[in-house]
Design a protein around this motif. Structure first.
Motif, PDB file in Angstrom:
ATOM      1  N   LYS A 197      -4.768  21.196  36.817  1.00  0.00           N
ATOM      2  CA  LYS A 197      -4.879  21.350  35.367  1.00  0.00           C
ATOM      3  C   LYS A 197      -6.212  20.773  34.889  1.00  0.00           C
ATOM      4  N   GLU A 198      -6.578  19.591  35.407  1.00  0.00           N
ATOM      5  CA  GLU A 198      -7.863  18.975  35.066  1.00  0.00           C
ATOM      6  C   GLU A 198      -9.023  19.855  35.547  1.00  0.00           C
ATOM      7  N   LYS A 202      -1.258  18.169  38.407  1.00  0.00           N
ATOM      8  CA  LYS A 202      -2.060  17.497  37.386  1.00  0.00           C
ATOM      9  C   LYS A 202      -3.551  17.705  37.664  1.00  0.00           C
ATOM     10  N   THR A 203      -3.935  17.604  38.913  1.00  0.00           N
ATOM     11  CA  THR A 203      -5.339  17.757  39.284  1.00  0.00           C
ATOM     12  C   THR A 203      -5.831  19.175  39.026  1.00  0.00           C
ATOM     13  N   LEU A 242     -12.137  21.480  33.369  1.00  0.00           N
ATOM     14  CA  LEU A 242     -13.515  21.219  33.770  1.00  0.00           C
ATOM     15  C   LEU A 242     -14.260  22.513  34.099  1.00  0.00           C
ATOM     16  N   LEU A 252     -12.484  16.246  42.285  1.00  0.00           N
ATOM     17  CA  LEU A 252     -11.126  16.732  42.022  1.00  0.00           C
ATOM     18  C   LEU A 252     -10.639  17.630  43.154  1.00  0.00           C
ATOM     19  N   ASN A 299     -17.938  15.924  39.436  1.00  0.00           N
ATOM     20  CA  ASN A 299     -16.551  15.599  39.094  1.00  0.00           C
ATOM     21  C   ASN A 299     -15.596  16.656  39.651  1.00  0.00           C
TER      22      ASN A 299
END
Length: 64
Positions: free
Chosen positions: A48-49, A45-46, A53, A20, A16
């Motif tokens: 931050k994800e 946004k990415t 993770l 990203l 994942n």
């Protein structure tokens, strides 16, 4: 009886993360090469994800 949600294992989380990074790469190129504002928002946004993770991955690596 309700089913438990299965947490992704370390390898799934790593895959994942790679997806990203790929997505972020495309957006950052659009942002800086074409000055695309939407791509800049997607990039933020990415990342931050990715931070979330990475925290999960770090915890998983310490468990094993």
């Amino acid at each position: 009886m309700a089913k438990k949600n299965k947490q992704p294992n370390m390898m799934e989380n790593f895959e994942n993360l790679k997806n990203l990074v790929e997505s972020a790469t495309e957006d950052v190129e659009k942002k800086f090469n074409k000055n695309n504002v939407s791509a800049g928002q997607r990039f933020r946004k990415t990342i931050k994800e990715m931070k979330i993770l990475l925290t999960v991955l770090r915890k998983q690596s310490l468990e094993k």
